[in-house]
Design a protein around this motif. Structure first.
Motif, short mmCIF file in Angstrom:
data_model
loop_
_atom_site.label_atom_id
_atom_site.label_comp_id
_atom_site.label_asym_id
_atom_site.label_seq_id
_atom_site.Cartn_x
_atom_site.Cartn_y
_atom_site.Cartn_z
N GLN A 271 -35.77 30.24 -10.25
CA GLN A 271 -36.07 29.25 -11.30
C GLN A 271 -36.75 29.92 -12.49
OE1 GLN A 271 -34.96 26.20 -11.52
NE2 GLN A 271 -34.02 26.30 -9.51
N ARG A 272 -37.68 30.86 -12.22
CA ARG A 272 -38.35 31.58 -13.31
C ARG A 272 -37.35 32.38 -14.13
NH1 ARG A 272 -39.60 35.99 -15.16
NH2 ARG A 272 -38.81 37.24 -13.45
N MET A 273 -36.39 33.00 -13.46
CA MET A 273 -35.38 33.79 -14.18
C MET A 273 -34.50 32.89 -15.04
SD MET A 273 -34.24 36.84 -11.54
CE MET A 273 -33.72 35.77 -10.22
N ILE A 274 -34.12 31.73 -14.51
CA ILE A 274 -33.31 30.78 -15.27
C ILE A 274 -34.07 30.31 -16.51
CG2 ILE A 274 -32.27 28.46 -15.23
CD1 ILE A 274 -30.63 30.59 -13.77
N GLU A 275 -35.35 29.97 -16.33
CA GLU A 275 -36.17 29.53 -17.47
C GLU A 275 -36.30 30.64 -18.51
OE1 GLU A 275 -39.85 28.04 -15.88
OE2 GLU A 275 -38.82 26.46 -14.76
N ALA A 276 -36.45 31.88 -18.06
CA ALA A 276 -36.55 33.00 -18.99
C ALA A 276 -35.26 33.17 -19.79
CB ALA A 276 -36.89 34.29 -18.24
N LEU A 277 -34.12 32.99 -19.14
CA LEU A 277 -32.84 33.07 -19.84
C LEU A 277 -32.71 31.96 -20.87
CD1 LEU A 277 -30.37 33.99 -16.96
CD2 LEU A 277 -30.98 35.41 -18.93
N GLU A 278 -33.12 30.74 -20.49
CA GLU A 278 -33.06 29.62 -21.42
C GLU A 278 -33.99 29.85 -22.60
OE1 GLU A 278 -33.91 26.32 -18.83
OE2 GLU A 278 -31.83 26.21 -18.13
N ALA B 4 -32.36 32.27 -24.93
CA ALA B 4 -31.29 31.62 -25.70
C ALA B 4 -31.88 30.75 -26.80
CB ALA B 4 -30.40 30.80 -24.77
N ASP B 5 -32.96 30.02 -26.49
CA ASP B 5 -33.62 29.19 -27.50
C ASP B 5 -34.18 30.06 -28.63
OD1 ASP B 5 -33.03 26.96 -25.99
OD2 ASP B 5 -35.07 26.75 -25.18
N ALA B 6 -34.81 31.17 -28.26
CA ALA B 6 -35.38 32.07 -29.27
C ALA B 6 -34.28 32.63 -30.18
CB ALA B 6 -36.15 33.20 -28.60
N GLU B 7 -33.13 32.94 -29.61
CA GLU B 7 -32.01 33.45 -30.41
C GLU B 7 -31.47 32.38 -31.35
OE1 GLU B 7 -29.05 35.93 -32.02
OE2 GLU B 7 -31.02 36.30 -31.13
N ALA B 8 -31.41 31.14 -30.87
CA ALA B 8 -30.96 30.03 -31.73
C ALA B 8 -31.91 29.83 -32.90
CB ALA B 8 -30.83 28.75 -30.91
N VAL B 9 -33.20 29.92 -32.64
CA VAL B 9 -34.20 29.79 -33.71
C VAL B 9 -34.06 30.94 -34.69
CG1 VAL B 9 -36.68 29.87 -34.21
CG2 VAL B 9 -35.82 28.42 -32.36
N ARG B 10 -33.88 32.16 -34.17
CA ARG B 10 -33.71 33.31 -35.05
C ARG B 10 -32.50 33.14 -35.96
NH1 ARG B 10 -30.83 37.21 -36.19
NH2 ARG B 10 -29.33 36.90 -34.52
N MET B 11 -31.39 32.69 -35.38
CA MET B 11 -30.17 32.49 -36.16
C MET B 11 -30.36 31.40 -37.21
SD MET B 11 -27.27 32.93 -33.17
CE MET B 11 -26.00 32.24 -34.19
N PHE B 12 -31.03 30.30 -36.84
CA PHE B 12 -31.30 29.23 -37.80
C PHE B 12 -32.16 29.76 -38.95
CE2 PHE B 12 -34.06 26.02 -39.59
CZ PHE B 12 -33.13 25.10 -40.04
N ASN B 13 -33.22 30.48 -38.61
CA ASN B 13 -34.10 31.01 -39.66
C ASN B 13 -33.34 31.95 -40.59
OD1 ASN B 13 -36.37 29.57 -38.92
ND2 ASN B 13 -37.09 31.15 -37.51
N GLN B 14 -32.41 32.72 -40.05
CA GLN B 14 -31.61 33.62 -40.89
C GLN B 14 -30.71 32.81 -41.82
OE1 GLN B 14 -31.84 37.10 -41.10
NE2 GLN B 14 -30.71 36.57 -42.95
N ARG B 15 -30.07 31.74 -41.28
CA ARG B 15 -29.23 30.89 -42.12
C ARG B 15 -30.07 30.19 -43.18
NH1 ARG B 15 -27.25 29.29 -37.07
NH2 ARG B 15 -28.09 27.21 -37.38
N LEU B 16 -31.29 29.80 -42.82
CA LEU B 16 -32.19 29.17 -43.79
C LEU B 16 -32.55 30.17 -44.89
CD1 LEU B 16 -33.79 26.57 -44.38
CD2 LEU B 16 -35.66 27.52 -43.02
N ALA B 17 -32.87 31.39 -44.52
CA ALA B 17 -33.22 32.42 -45.50
C ALA B 17 -32.03 32.77 -46.39
CB ALA B 17 -33.72 33.69 -44.79
N ASP B 18 -30.81 32.68 -45.83
CA ASP B 18 -29.59 32.98 -46.59
C ASP B 18 -29.13 31.80 -47.45
OD1 ASP B 18 -29.54 35.47 -45.39
OD2 ASP B 18 -28.00 34.94 -43.92
N GLY B 19 -29.83 30.67 -47.34
CA GLY B 19 -29.45 29.50 -48.11
C GLY B 19 -28.30 28.71 -47.50
N LYS B 20 -27.97 28.99 -46.25
CA LYS B 20 -26.87 28.31 -45.58
C LYS B 20 -27.35 27.10 -44.78
CE LYS B 20 -24.20 32.55 -45.21
NZ LYS B 20 -23.71 33.59 -44.31
#
Length: 130
Positions: free
Chosen positions: A30-37, A40-56
């Protein structure tokens, strides 16, 4: 940053077909599954922040988002968020102000092409009106 080494009571099993399986305690699984999730959440936030910085991507205040959530005309909310008078939006979209008013009030539906022109005039995607 160095990773902390964790000792886990693990058992290895080899199946009849030769696959090697690791058996770990359920809590560790369960700990490993939560770490993977979390990753994935951190990557989604990173991608959103990059799109925000790019004006997208764009952030809108909760006041406007709540109006959309509560069922108000998305076109009207976006127009008011852009501080754009109805006549200006109608002109940019190539439609009459009266037709825009009817669309905003829900009295008439605009064609796909009309809605596409309105979205372009508001500098938003069709998804933002869907």
């Amino acid at each position: 940053m160095a990773r902390k080494q964790t000792t886990i009571a693990t058992q290895f099993i080899t199946t009849a077909t030769g696959d090697r399986l690791a058996v770990v305690p359920e809590a560790e699984y369960q700990r490993m599954i939560e770490a993977l999730e979390d990753r994935a959440d951190a990557e989604a936030v990173r991608m959103f922040n990059q799109r925000l910085a790019d004006g997208k991507e764009e952030l809108i205040p909760a006041e406007f988002a709540n109006r959309i959530i509560n069922g108000e005309s998305q076109i009207r909310v976006w127009r008011e968020f852009r501080a754009m008078p109805a006549r200006e939006l109608a002109e940019k979209a190539g439609i009459s102000a009266g037709f825009l008013w009817q669309i905003e009030k829900g009295e008439r539906d605009g064609s796909f092409e009309t809605i596409k022109k309105i979205a372009a005039a508001l500098a938003i995607s069709m998804d933002d009106l869907g």
